[in-house]
Write a protein that holds these residues in place. Structure first.
Motif, PDB file in Angstrom:
ATOM      1  N   ASP A 115      -6.386  -3.657   5.162  1.00  0.00           N
ATOM      2  CA  ASP A 115      -5.648  -4.536   4.257  1.00  0.00           C
ATOM      3  C   ASP A 115      -6.372  -4.727   2.927  1.00  0.00           C
ATOM      4  N   VAL A 118      -7.199  -3.396  -0.261  1.00  0.00           N
ATOM      5  CA  VAL A 118      -6.799  -2.340  -1.198  1.00  0.00           C
ATOM      6  C   VAL A 118      -6.507  -2.963  -2.559  1.00  0.00           C
ATOM      7  N   TRP A 119      -6.514  -2.136  -3.579  1.00  0.00           N
ATOM      8  CA  TRP A 119      -6.127  -2.577  -4.909  1.00  0.00           C
ATOM      9  C   TRP A 119      -4.626  -2.824  -4.924  1.00  0.00           C
ATOM     10  N   ASN A 120      -4.208  -3.817  -5.699  1.00  0.00           N
ATOM     11  CA  ASN A 120      -2.770  -4.037  -5.849  1.00  0.00           C
ATOM     12  C   ASN A 120      -2.188  -2.933  -6.730  1.00  0.00           C
ATOM     13  N   ASP A 121      -0.880  -2.842  -6.764  1.00  0.00           N
ATOM     14  CA  ASP A 121      -0.229  -1.740  -7.484  1.00  0.00           C
ATOM     15  C   ASP A 121      -0.583  -1.720  -8.970  1.00  0.00           C
ATOM     16  N   GLU A 122      -0.681  -2.880  -9.588  1.00  0.00           N
ATOM     17  CA  GLU A 122      -1.030  -2.940 -11.007  1.00  0.00           C
ATOM     18  C   GLU A 122      -2.446  -2.411 -11.253  1.00  0.00           C
ATOM     19  N   ALA A 123      -3.393  -2.821 -10.426  1.00  0.00           N
ATOM     20  CA  ALA A 123      -4.771  -2.346 -10.567  1.00  0.00           C
ATOM     21  C   ALA A 123      -4.855  -0.848 -10.269  1.00  0.00           C
ATOM     22  N   ARG A 124      -4.143  -0.404  -9.257  1.00  0.00           N
ATOM     23  CA  ARG A 124      -4.138   1.018  -8.892  1.00  0.00           C
ATOM     24  C   ARG A 124      -3.614   1.863 -10.062  1.00  0.00           C
TER      25      ARG A 124
END
Length: 78
Positions: A5, A7-13
């Motif tokens: 669980d 992980v980087w969020n979508d914006e950071a990714r």
């Protein structure tokens, strides 16, 4: 929370990917100004040298060769 669980969020990714593309683009464009007509291996080595310390656990793949070949062939446009 499970370790999977974390992980980087979508914006950071997306930002990480955009930043890495920018670093690659800048290296390719810079080398394209001085290495056109040189040996592809020289362009590959210089790309590798510029990128290896910019990324964690960097391992070059076929993209580095593709861009090295394009640099020496003069196939890079800004």
């Amino acid at each position: 929370m499970n370790s999977t669980d974390i992980v980087w969020n979508d914006e950071a990714r997306a930002k990480i990917l955009d930043d890495s593309d920018r670093v690659l683009r800048e290296a390719v464009l810079e080398l394209s100004k001085t290495l056109e007509g040189h040996e592809s291996d020289e362009a590959y080595e210089q790309l590798f040298a510029r990128l290896k310390d910019r990324f964690i656990d960097f391992k070059p793949g076929p993209d580095i060769r593709k861009y090295a070949d394009a640099i020496v062939a003069g196939d890079i446009a800004e």
